[in-house]
Design an enzyme around this catalytic site. Sequence first.
Site, PDB file in Angstrom:
ATOM      1  N   ALA A 151       0.833  -1.203   0.000  1.00 44.20           N
ATOM      2  CA  ALA A 151       0.000   0.000   0.000  1.00 44.20           C
ATOM      3  C   ALA A 151       0.869   1.255   0.000  1.00 44.20           C
ATOM      4  CB  ALA A 151      -0.933   0.003   1.210  1.00 44.20           C
ATOM      5  N   TYR A 152       1.885   1.248   0.833  1.00 45.32           N
ATOM      6  CA  TYR A 152       2.771   2.419   0.909  1.00 45.32           C
ATOM      7  C   TYR A 152       3.506   2.636  -0.415  1.00 45.32           C
ATOM      8  CZ  TYR A 152       6.347   5.589   2.746  1.00 45.32           C
ATOM      9  OH  TYR A 152       7.170   6.666   2.957  1.00 45.32           O
TER      10      TYR A 152
END
Length: 239
Positions: A151-152
């Site tokens: 996600a990051y």
Amino acid sequence: MEQLAGRVALVTGAGSGLGWATSRLLAREGVVTGLLSRRAEPLRQLAAEIGKQHALPLPADVRDPAAVAAAVQQLVAAAGRLDILIYCAGVGRYGPVESYPLEAWRETLDTNVTGLFLCSQAALPHLRLRGGQIVAISSGAGRRGYANLAAYSASKFAVMGYMESLAEEAGPLGVRCTTLLPGSMLTEFGPSSREEKERLRAEGVGKKYLDPEALAAIILQVLRQPADVWTQQLNVWPF
């Protein structure tokens, strides 16, 4: 070198880490800074430290369009202008894709990418009046993906693409857009605390980390560039 005294900046994520360090450094240069973060108390503490003449606390969530627009308007009403947007707000949680919570995915993308969109959209009408600047923080994880950081990494890749597109639009308006890609920083981000990272660094073991103050100094250098110079992207690694 451009002089910064008298300019007005909006710094997101100002309640901690890089945003905190950058706001303090800007104040030393005579920049009036709007301090934006979700938590009000750290902003009040920072404003008290650097002086009210150089700081305006703006508690707001970068994911909230109305709150962002109101914060920008409050800063412009108080300071009379807006010259600089520095987007330091960011979140990230470790975890494998197979079990990663949808809520955490949405929070990461909304904070790291949508918040940048909302802040730059609100700031642009003011920045274009003065040949302003936008500096956004991506990451080494915006160049390559890492396990347990999907996600990051996705959000930081998106920051890169967004800022490249924004530069194409805003450049002809006189607004310079710069993306910084730092290596790991000595903050609370990640599974290890800042204290643990500092201990390992002092012992000379493990990975190296950038001090937030060091990256803030790089931001200052970008802002001081002559008006006819543009740094689009810059990798900054610990040495």
